[in-house]
Design a protein around this motif. Structure first.
Motif, PDB file in Angstrom:
ATOM      1  N   ASP A   1       0.621   8.614   7.649  1.00  0.00           N
ATOM      2  CA  ASP A   1      -0.049   7.929   6.542  1.00  0.00           C
ATOM      3  C   ASP A   1       0.582   6.558   6.257  1.00  0.00           C
ATOM      4  O   ASP A   1      -0.095   5.633   5.823  1.00  0.00           O
ATOM      5  CB  ASP A   1       0.016   8.826   5.295  1.00  0.00           C
ATOM      6  CG  ASP A   1      -0.940   8.367   4.219  1.00  0.00           C
ATOM      7  OD1 ASP A   1      -1.995   7.782   4.566  1.00  0.00           O
ATOM      8  OD2 ASP A   1      -0.658   8.573   3.024  1.00  0.00           O
ATOM      9  N   HIS A   2       1.901   6.444   6.490  1.00  0.00           N
ATOM     10  CA  HIS A   2       2.611   5.195   6.182  1.00  0.00           C
ATOM     11  C   HIS A   2       2.942   4.416   7.463  1.00  0.00           C
ATOM     12  O   HIS A   2       3.889   3.629   7.484  1.00  0.00           O
ATOM     13  CB  HIS A   2       3.900   5.510   5.401  1.00  0.00           C
ATOM     14  CG  HIS A   2       3.626   6.077   4.030  1.00  0.00           C
ATOM     15  ND1 HIS A   2       3.722   5.324   2.881  1.00  0.00           N
ATOM     16  CD2 HIS A   2       3.237   7.309   3.644  1.00  0.00           C
ATOM     17  CE1 HIS A   2       3.402   6.087   1.833  1.00  0.00           C
ATOM     18  NE2 HIS A   2       3.115   7.299   2.278  1.00  0.00           N
TER      19      HIS A   2
ATOM     20  N   ARG B   1       0.848  -1.203   0.000  1.00  0.00           N
ATOM     21  CA  ARG B   1       0.000   0.000   0.000  1.00  0.00           C
ATOM     22  C   ARG B   1       0.885   1.254   0.000  1.00  0.00           C
ATOM     23  O   ARG B   1       0.657   2.214  -0.736  1.00  0.00           O
ATOM     24  CB  ARG B   1      -0.921   0.007   1.226  1.00  0.00           C
ATOM     25  CG  ARG B   1      -1.721   1.312   1.347  1.00  0.00           C
ATOM     26  CD  ARG B   1      -2.421   1.453   2.690  1.00  0.00           C
ATOM     27  NE  ARG B   1      -3.019   2.790   2.792  1.00  0.00           N
ATOM     28  CZ  ARG B   1      -2.393   3.850   3.296  1.00  0.00           C
ATOM     29  NH1 ARG B   1      -1.139   3.742   3.724  1.00  0.00           N
ATOM     30  NH2 ARG B   1      -2.996   5.026   3.344  1.00  0.00           N
ATOM     31  N   SER B   2       1.909   1.209   0.849  1.00  0.00           N
ATOM     32  CA  SER B   2       2.810   2.341   0.991  1.00  0.00           C
ATOM     33  C   SER B   2       3.589   2.599  -0.316  1.00  0.00           C
ATOM     34  O   SER B   2       3.688   3.741  -0.790  1.00  0.00           O
ATOM     35  CB  SER B   2       3.760   2.028   2.149  1.00  0.00           C
ATOM     36  OG  SER B   2       4.787   2.950   2.216  1.00  0.00           O
TER      37      SER B   2
ATOM     38  N   LEU C   1      -2.443   2.733  -7.702  1.00  0.00           N
ATOM     39  CA  LEU C   1      -3.438   3.741  -7.340  1.00  0.00           C
ATOM     40  C   LEU C   1      -3.549   4.782  -8.455  1.00  0.00           C
ATOM     41  O   LEU C   1      -2.572   5.037  -9.171  1.00  0.00           O
ATOM     42  CB  LEU C   1      -3.018   4.455  -6.047  1.00  0.00           C
ATOM     43  CG  LEU C   1      -2.820   3.585  -4.803  1.00  0.00           C
ATOM     44  CD1 LEU C   1      -2.266   4.428  -3.662  1.00  0.00           C
ATOM     45  CD2 LEU C   1      -4.131   2.934  -4.402  1.00  0.00           C
TER      46      LEU C   1
ATOM     47  N   ILE D   1       1.566   4.257  -2.999  1.00  0.00           N
ATOM     48  CA  ILE D   1       1.409   5.716  -2.823  1.00  0.00           C
ATOM     49  C   ILE D   1       2.631   6.446  -3.392  1.00  0.00           C
ATOM     50  O   ILE D   1       2.501   7.435  -4.123  1.00  0.00           O
ATOM     51  CB  ILE D   1       1.194   6.071  -1.331  1.00  0.00           C
ATOM     52  CG1 ILE D   1      -0.141   5.503  -0.847  1.00  0.00           C
ATOM     53  CG2 ILE D   1       1.236   7.589  -1.129  1.00  0.00           C
ATOM     54  CD1 ILE D   1      -0.359   5.599   0.659  1.00  0.00           C
TER      55      ILE D   1
ATOM     56  N   LYS E   1      -5.461   7.695  -7.505  1.00  0.00           N
ATOM     57  CA  LYS E   1      -5.698   8.893  -6.692  1.00  0.00           C
ATOM     58  C   LYS E   1      -5.420   8.561  -5.230  1.00  0.00           C
ATOM     59  O   LYS E   1      -5.720   7.453  -4.781  1.00  0.00           O
ATOM     60  CB  LYS E   1      -7.164   9.318  -6.855  1.00  0.00           C
ATOM     61  CG  LYS E   1      -7.377  10.825  -6.808  1.00  0.00           C
ATOM     62  CD  LYS E   1      -8.784  11.177  -7.249  1.00  0.00           C
ATOM     63  CE  LYS E   1      -9.117  12.625  -6.996  1.00  0.00           C
ATOM     64  NZ  LYS E   1      -8.245  13.588  -7.621  1.00  0.00           N
ATOM     65  N   GLN E   2      -4.838   9.534  -4.517  1.00  0.00           N
ATOM     66  CA  GLN E   2      -4.599   9.339  -3.082  1.00  0.00           C
ATOM     67  C   GLN E   2      -4.434  10.719  -2.482  1.00  0.00           C
ATOM     68  O   GLN E   2      -3.818  11.602  -3.089  1.00  0.00           O
ATOM     69  CB  GLN E   2      -3.345   8.472  -2.885  1.00  0.00           C
ATOM     70  CG  GLN E   2      -3.257   7.784  -1.525  1.00  0.00           C
ATOM     71  CD  GLN E   2      -2.483   8.632  -0.508  1.00  0.00           C
ATOM     72  OE1 GLN E   2      -1.785   9.567  -0.888  1.00  0.00           O
ATOM     73  NE2 GLN E   2      -2.622   8.309   0.761  1.00  0.00           N
ATOM     74  N   TRP E   3      -4.955  10.940  -1.284  1.00  0.00           N
ATOM     75  CA  TRP E   3      -5.094  12.309  -0.785  1.00  0.00           C
ATOM     76  C   TRP E   3      -3.756  13.032  -0.585  1.00  0.00           C
ATOM     77  O   TRP E   3      -3.647  14.215  -0.916  1.00  0.00           O
ATOM     78  CB  TRP E   3      -5.958  12.354   0.481  1.00  0.00           C
ATOM     79  CG  TRP E   3      -5.306  11.787   1.717  1.00  0.00           C
ATOM     80  CD1 TRP E   3      -5.272  10.493   2.105  1.00  0.00           C
ATOM     81  CD2 TRP E   3      -4.583  12.524   2.712  1.00  0.00           C
ATOM     82  NE1 TRP E   3      -4.576  10.362   3.269  1.00  0.00           N
ATOM     83  CE2 TRP E   3      -4.141  11.588   3.672  1.00  0.00           C
ATOM     84  CE3 TRP E   3      -4.264  13.875   2.876  1.00  0.00           C
ATOM     85  CZ2 TRP E   3      -3.397  11.976   4.783  1.00  0.00           C
ATOM     86  CZ3 TRP E   3      -3.529  14.256   3.993  1.00  0.00           C
ATOM     87  CH2 TRP E   3      -3.104  13.313   4.923  1.00  0.00           C
ATOM     88  N   THR E   4      -2.724  12.347  -0.062  1.00  0.00           N
ATOM     89  CA  THR E   4      -1.455  13.079   0.157  1.00  0.00           C
ATOM     90  C   THR E   4      -0.845  13.489  -1.185  1.00  0.00           C
ATOM     91  O   THR E   4      -0.270  14.564  -1.320  1.00  0.00           O
ATOM     92  CB  THR E   4      -0.418  12.250   0.957  1.00  0.00           C
ATOM     93  OG1 THR E   4      -0.262  10.974   0.347  1.00  0.00           O
ATOM     94  CG2 THR E   4      -0.809  12.073   2.394  1.00  0.00           C
ATOM     95  N   ASN E   5      -1.010  12.620  -2.183  1.00  0.00           N
ATOM     96  CA  ASN E   5      -0.493  12.939  -3.514  1.00  0.00           C
ATOM     97  C   ASN E   5      -1.234  14.150  -4.101  1.00  0.00           C
ATOM     98  O   ASN E   5      -0.619  15.026  -4.720  1.00  0.00           O
ATOM     99  CB  ASN E   5      -0.652  11.710  -4.413  1.00  0.00           C
ATOM    100  CG  ASN E   5      -0.001  11.921  -5.753  1.00  0.00           C
ATOM    101  OD1 ASN E   5       1.194  12.163  -5.839  1.00  0.00           O
ATOM    102  ND2 ASN E   5      -0.797  11.870  -6.800  1.00  0.00           N
ATOM    103  N   SER E   6      -2.549  14.207  -3.879  1.00  0.00           N
ATOM    104  CA  SER E   6      -3.342  15.342  -4.394  1.00  0.00           C
ATOM    105  C   SER E   6      -2.903  16.639  -3.716  1.00  0.00           C
ATOM    106  O   SER E   6      -2.789  17.687  -4.365  1.00  0.00           O
ATOM    107  CB  SER E   6      -4.839  15.111  -4.138  1.00  0.00           C
ATOM    108  OG  SER E   6      -5.221  13.888  -4.691  1.00  0.00           O
TER     109      SER E   6
END
Ligand SMILES: [Fe+2]
Ligand SMILES: [Fe+2]
Length: 256
Positions: A204-205, A39-40, A101, A43, A103-108
């Motif tokens: 987050d991680h 998952r990490s 992924l 991201i 879309k992911q919130w920290t990336n946005s």
């Protein structure tokens, strides 16, 4: 800035990423660790996969500056190297039986921040991510027992160290034109944004860090150490310019 050095560096180095062979092994991490790590990594894969459109647009605005000749071409190659990281990480996610992924919130949040001010701020946000990546991939290389993850993390870590030098060269060229008080202000906000980012990433991680037996506090401490080391080198160079400027103005005064 010696852009020619960076152009030849990226031309040679990125090719190695396209040719990187993975160890022929099947992932045998414990299921809980595998899920947390994949998952990490997914991201970070998303973070590396940008096309660099805004960065390239910004670099057009400074293309005519004498001290940044060749910088545009170097940035094109830098973006291509980041995309080769995205490809390596996508292969790693596949090896770990994970899902990519979109879309992911920290990336946005990162993408939104990069466009907030100007080229220098865009580079600073990128640099913040690269300083965090230095800690993250360093830990993966050292602590993850999967040979594919280790191989990829070691290569990306080496590349990101090069990226830090590349960004430092650029920031030096821009910051040396600013008065010392403004340089200090820049340092303060850079430190604050970097530390806030380290807190968010550590949270987050957290599952991945736990799988690597690292606490969020330890991750943040390592991130601060990397920031200090980067900033110390940058300030050393800026200090040399200030000393030279002072010596030159004293020499002019003495001649009068
Ligand atoms: Fe990267
Ligand atoms: Fe990078």
């Amino acid at each position: 800035m010696n852009a020619l050095h960076w152009i030849s560096h990226f031309e040679i180095n990125t090719r190695l990423n396209h040719e990187l062979q993975f160890p022929p092994v099947v992932c045998d991490l414990l299921e809980r660790e595998r899920q947390a790590i994949v998952r990490s990594i997914a991201i970070f894969q998303l973070g590396e996969s940008g096309g660099g459109t805004r960065l390239r647009r910004y670099t057009r605005s400074i293309a005519s500056l004498e001290n940044l000749r060749g910088y545009r071409r170097a940035v094109d190659l830098f973006v291509a190297e980041e995309q080769s990281h995205a490809a390596l990480l996508a292969r790693t996610v596949g090896h770990l039986r994970g899902t990519l992924l979109t879309k992911q919130w920290t990336n946005s949040v990162f993408r939104w921040m990069r466009d907030l001010v100007n080229l220098e701020f865009n580079i600073q946000v990128l640099l913040t991510a690269e300083l965090i990546a230095e800690v993250y991939f360093g830990l993966l290389a050292l602590r993850c027992t999967d040979p594919v993850v280790q191989t990829v993390a070691k290569k990306i870590l080496r590349d990101e160290m090069g990226h830090l030098s590349f960004q430092r060269d650029f920031l030096f060229e821009r910051l040396k034109l600013l008065p010392p008080a403004v340089q200090r202000l820049w340092r303060w906000q850079f430190r604050a944004i970097h530390f806030a980012t380290a807190i968010v990433v550590a949270w987050d991680h957290r599952d991945c860090l736990r799988a690597l037996q690292i606490t969020p506090a330890d991750f943040r401490a390592r991130a601060v150490k990397c920031w200090r080391s980067f900033q110390a080198r940058l300030e050393r160079r800026l200090g040399e310019v200030q000393t030279e400027t002072c010596a030159a103005s004293e020499a002019v005064s003495a001649q009068r």
